[in-house]
Design an enzyme around this catalytic site. Structure first.
Site, PDB file in Angstrom:
ATOM      1  N   LYS A  28       0.715  -1.118   0.109  1.00  0.00           N
ATOM      2  CA  LYS A  28      -0.122  -0.060   0.101  1.00  0.00           C
ATOM      3  C   LYS A  28       0.908   1.171   0.121  1.00  0.00           C
ATOM      4  O   LYS A  28       1.946   1.034   0.748  1.00  0.00           O
ATOM      5  CB  LYS A  28      -0.874  -0.180   1.264  1.00  0.00           C
ATOM      6  CG  LYS A  28      -2.008   1.012   1.361  1.00  0.00           C
ATOM      7  CD  LYS A  28      -2.828   1.168   2.431  1.00  0.00           C
ATOM      8  CE  LYS A  28      -4.032   2.044   2.482  1.00  0.00           C
ATOM      9  NZ  LYS A  28      -4.815   1.706   3.581  1.00  0.00           N
ATOM     10  N   SER A  56      -9.712   1.709   2.496  1.00  0.00           N
ATOM     11  CA  SER A  56      -8.855   2.548   1.917  1.00  0.00           C
ATOM     12  C   SER A  56      -7.724   1.774   1.292  1.00  0.00           C
ATOM     13  O   SER A  56      -7.071   2.180   0.239  1.00  0.00           O
ATOM     14  CB  SER A  56      -8.097   3.521   2.404  1.00  0.00           C
ATOM     15  OG  SER A  56      -7.429   3.183   3.604  1.00  0.00           O
ATOM     16  N   SER A 116      -9.815  -0.413   6.944  1.00  0.00           N
ATOM     17  CA  SER A 116      -9.419  -0.222   5.629  1.00  0.00           C
ATOM     18  C   SER A 116      -8.711  -1.507   5.287  1.00  0.00           C
ATOM     19  O   SER A 116      -8.186  -1.367   3.777  1.00  0.00           O
ATOM     20  CB  SER A 116      -8.159   0.794   5.608  1.00  0.00           C
ATOM     21  OG  SER A 116      -9.292   1.941   5.585  1.00  0.00           O
TER      22      SER A 116
HETATM   23  N1  GLN Z   1     -12.919   4.258   5.926  1.00  0.00           N
HETATM   24  C1  GLN Z   1     -12.589   4.673   7.210  1.00  0.00           C
HETATM   25  C2  GLN Z   1     -12.198   6.084   6.960  1.00  0.00           C
HETATM   26  O1  GLN Z   1     -12.325   6.684   6.014  1.00  0.00           O
HETATM   27  C3  GLN Z   1     -11.269   3.879   7.591  1.00  0.00           C
HETATM   28  C4  GLN Z   1     -10.045   4.131   7.005  1.00  0.00           C
HETATM   29  C5  GLN Z   1      -8.694   3.285   7.034  1.00  0.00           C
HETATM   30  O2  GLN Z   1      -8.988   2.173   7.982  1.00  0.00           O
HETATM   31  N2  GLN Z   1      -7.853   3.808   7.026  1.00  0.00           N
HETATM   32  O3  GLN Z   1     -11.603   6.635   7.820  1.00  0.00           O
END
Ligand code: GLN
Length: 489
Positions: free
Chosen positions: A75, A150, A174
């Site tokens: 990532k 994400s 994410s």
């Molecule tokens: N979808 C969540 C957010 O937008 C989690 C993001 C994540 O775990 N990095 O913050």
């Protein structure tokens, strides 16, 4: 079926495949299928070749590294030396990390070969990988749908068969929500179990790095190679790492599996619930004992998460001024206007929204009403789990309230997007580990879409989670095949 990471290691150590064979193939797939999916930001052939040469020398010297020759996708918020680490943001478009993250060092020491940097929501803020400054990522099960976010790029390339494993990061879901949306296995370790040195910070009290894989055993191997104390991350835990492979096949007989009613509520797609029920029955047939539990503060997880995470993000993101790593905005007249222009143009809308929200929650007069209260609720969420884990060894429920949604469906409505995390954010707030394992697919108007079962356990129970995860995998009849829009063999 492409080979699993474990099978690749076997082939390399037996001399049936050259040390660079799988990494070279992975680069090719990332350049074609991976790019078509919008999952890939950079393919790093030079580094790959250097690592293959180093691995070849080690193998010749008689070493048997546990991940020898396994290509791994990264990532793009995890630093890799002298390579771009953009976090999916314009403001870091030209940032080349001056060092490797600890996880990269450890994986390479184990013989794995990083092959590319993967698309993500900007600064890991989002649930669909539509917030990337470099374009959205598509789900290889249905190109009109999101792979989640994400870590959408990481999940997509694993599901598509480009790489056997990839790293993601999980602040509120994410790793797990993309795993559920793409039919892959995703593990968010206990807070502090895996070093975050070299992970670009989002919510420092929530962030963890973890693996995405096609099967539970591969996830366990990647986790085992990364976990453990790191002097360079003060939050990393010193406790010894339990070997997850030792008990992976011990089965679920006699284990108490808690079923939290909040993770099986009407708000969750009935088809997902039915699949979870079926998985529970199969685990019971394998000898598990099912117990009903409750996590009563679950409805507060989203408001709490979006206060804590944005507050921490507003502080963490203050360092990104675009002066050294980005595209400097033209037309500024002095230092302040330069910062303002850089941040105004270099950061996307969602990131700006979060910085504003977080700054507001922390500001004088509002701190007590928002941040302080959220921290109290965070304690209650953690206590819910402590109470549940007196009655059961792990809990099992849904990962997401819906099947993978369509690209564009939620972009105009941030609150709808935030609700995608309703079942995942609690584990980050409580600091406990959580694992997602696919439980087959559901047919929606002729398209097969994956479903992921989520397991959560007490702090440092990764080995147990992976063992139960193996039971779920067995119940589902094994890992899913390569997604329909993935690599054709
Ligand atoms: N979808 C969540 C957010 O937008 C989690 C993001 C994540 O775990 N990095 O913050």
């Amino acid at each position: 079926m492409p080979l699993s990471a474990s099978q690749m290691v076997e082939a390399v150590l037996a001399g049936n495949a050259s040390p660079g064979h799988f990494a070279e193939t992975a680069c090719k797939h990332l350049e074609t299928t991976g790019r078509e999916l919008g999952a890939v930001l950079d393919v790093n052939r030079q580094r790959m070749e250097e690592r293959v040469a180093a691995l070849t020398a080690r193998l010749q010297a008689g070493e048997k590294p546990p991940l020898a020759g396994v290509p791994i996708g990264i990532k793009d918020n995890i630093c890799t030396l002298r390579e771009r680490t953009s976090c999916g943001s314009k403001i870091l478009e030209n940032y080349c990390a001056p060092y490797d993250a600890t996880v990269i060092e450890r994986l390479e020491a184990a013989g794995a070969i990083p092959v590319g940097k993967l698309n993500m929501d900007e600064f890991a803020m989002g649930s669909s990988t539509e917030n990337s400054a470099y374009g959205p990522c598509r789900n290889p099960w249905d190109l009109q749908r999101t792979p989640g976010g994400s870590s959408g790029g990481s999940a997509a390339v694993v599901a598509a068969g480009c790489v056997p494993v990839a790293l993601g990061s999980d602040t509120g879901g994410s790793i797990r929500q993309p795993a559920a949306f793409t039919g892959t296995v995703g593990l968010k370790p206990t807070y502090g179990r895996v070093s975050r040195y070299g992970l670009v910070a989002f919510g420092s009290s929530l962030d963890q790095i973890g693996p995405l894989a096609t099967n539970v055993e591969d996830a366990a191997r990647i986790y085992a190679a990364m976990a453990g104390r790191d002097e360079r991350d003060a939050t990393s835990q010193a406790a010894a790492v339990e070997d997850p492979l030792a008990q992976l096949d011990a089965g679920v007989r006699g284990l108490r599996i808690g079923v939290p009613r909040e993770y099986m509520s009407d708000a969750i797609d009935a088809r997902i619930r039915a699949r979870i029920e079926q998985t529970l029955q199969q685990l019971a047939e394998q000898g598990a004992i099912l117990v009903d539990v409750t996590l009563p503060h679950t409805p507060y997880a989203i408001p709490t998460y979006y206060i804590v995470a944005t507050a921490e993000a507003s502080s963490n993101l203050a360092r990104h001024d675009g002066m050294h790593q980005g595209v400097r905005a033209p037309g500024s007249t002095d230092l302040l206007s330069c910062y303002l222009k850089n941040r105004g143009q270099g950061l996307g809308r969602e990131v700006q929204r979060r910085i504003l929200l977080g700054t507001f929650c922390l500001s004088a007069g509002y701190y007590d009403a928002y941040y302080d209260r959220a921290m109290r609720v965070r304690t209650l969420l953690a206590q819910d789990f402590e109470t549940a884990f007196v009655r059961c060894d792990v809990v099992l429920g849904a990962t997401t309230p819906t099947l993978p949604f369509r690209l564009g469906e939620k972009v105009a409505d941030p609150l709808q997007m935030y609700l995608a995390d309703i079942l995942t954010a609690s584990a980050n707030l409580a600091g406990i580990p959580a694992l997602v394992v696919p439980a087959g697919t559901i047919d929606e108007a002729g398209t097969a879409l994956p479903v992921g079962v989520q397991l959560m356990g007490p702090a440092l129970s990764e080995a147990l989670l992976l063992r139960v995860g193996r039971g779920v995998e067995r119940a589902a009849g094994g890992p899913l095949p390569v997604a329909p829009h993935g690599v054709r063999s």
